[in-house]
Design a protein around this motif. Structure first.
Motif, short mmCIF file in Angstrom:
data_model
loop_
_atom_site.label_atom_id
_atom_site.label_comp_id
_atom_site.label_asym_id
_atom_site.label_seq_id
_atom_site.Cartn_x
_atom_site.Cartn_y
_atom_site.Cartn_z
N ILE A 148 7.09 -3.44 -26.33
CA ILE A 148 6.50 -4.00 -25.11
C ILE A 148 7.44 -3.82 -23.93
O ILE A 148 7.04 -3.36 -22.86
CB ILE A 148 6.13 -5.49 -25.32
CG1 ILE A 148 4.96 -5.61 -26.30
CG2 ILE A 148 5.82 -6.17 -24.00
CD1 ILE A 148 4.69 -7.02 -26.78
N ASP A 149 8.72 -4.17 -24.13
CA ASP A 149 9.68 -4.00 -23.03
C ASP A 149 9.89 -2.53 -22.67
O ASP A 149 10.08 -2.19 -21.50
CB ASP A 149 11.02 -4.65 -23.39
CG ASP A 149 11.04 -6.13 -23.12
OD1 ASP A 149 10.11 -6.63 -22.43
OD2 ASP A 149 11.99 -6.82 -23.57
N ALA A 150 9.85 -1.64 -23.67
CA ALA A 150 10.01 -0.21 -23.39
C ALA A 150 8.84 0.32 -22.59
O ALA A 150 9.02 1.12 -21.67
CB ALA A 150 10.16 0.56 -24.70
N LEU A 151 7.62 -0.10 -22.94
CA LEU A 151 6.44 0.37 -22.20
C LEU A 151 6.41 -0.18 -20.77
O LEU A 151 5.93 0.49 -19.86
CB LEU A 151 5.17 -0.01 -22.95
CG LEU A 151 4.95 0.72 -24.28
CD1 LEU A 151 3.74 0.15 -25.01
CD2 LEU A 151 4.81 2.21 -24.05
N ARG A 152 6.90 -1.39 -20.60
CA ARG A 152 6.95 -1.98 -19.26
C ARG A 152 8.14 -1.49 -18.44
O ARG A 152 8.20 -1.74 -17.24
CB ARG A 152 7.02 -3.50 -19.37
CG ARG A 152 5.77 -4.14 -19.88
CD ARG A 152 5.94 -5.63 -19.94
NE ARG A 152 4.73 -6.30 -20.40
CZ ARG A 152 4.66 -7.57 -20.70
NH1 ARG A 152 5.73 -8.34 -20.59
NH2 ARG A 152 3.53 -8.10 -21.11
#
Length: 163
Positions: free
Chosen positions: A70-74
């Motif tokens: 999630i953090d990587a995609l954001r």
């Protein structure tokens, strides 16, 4: 980058490919743990068997993988610093010493002490003599606790035979 004045957060940088790779590696490791746990023979008629702990660890790895993804995609993962390979090589050397010392009959105390000293050096500590003394004391206490109190055997070497 400077933080946004309203929220105090750094602006998003886009998809972090390395973060996605790390999330995938965590998920693969979790899958390997679950598969390996499923290969263990069932020895208990009821309750939890030896396969329970790897599954618990796999669940934790999946949670970390999802959060990291999630953090990587954001684009919210912190920027990485340049890597100094010296600490990594010190820890690898410590693990090699651990395996070698145990393999050649050196025992738990010497092997674990070598790993302790190389790991402390990897974290920037330069008091090798003091770390060696601390490591020998701690690993001796751990060995005695396992051997005498818990009656569990650890690899024995010359120091362990003296105890």
């Amino acid at each position: 980058m400077t933080p946004d004045a309203a929220s105090g957060k750094l602006p998003a940088r886009g998809v972090d490919r390395a973060g996605i790779v790390i999330a995938a590696a965590l998920a693969v490791l979790a899958a390997v743990l679950v598969w390996d746990a499923s290969q263990l023979p069932s020895t208990t008629m009821y309750g939890m068997g030896p396969e329970a702990m790897p599954i618990v660890i796999a669940i934790g790895l999946v949670i970390l993988a999802v959060g990291n993804l999630i953090d990587a995609l954001r684009g919210n993962l912190p920027p990485r610093e340049s890597m100094d390979p010296k600490p990594v090589w010190l820890i690898i050397a410590g693990l090699a010493l651990l395996i070698g010392i145990i393999g050649f009959g050196g025992g738990f105390i010497l092997a674990t002490s070598a790993l302790f000293v190389t790991t402390s050096a990897a974290f920037g500590r330069r008091a090798v003599l003091a770390d060696t003394v601390i490591a020998l004391l701690i690993t001796t206490l751990i060995y005695l606790a396992f051997d005498k109190l818990l009656t569990l055997s650890l690899p024995a070497g010359p120091l362990e035979r003296l105890l």
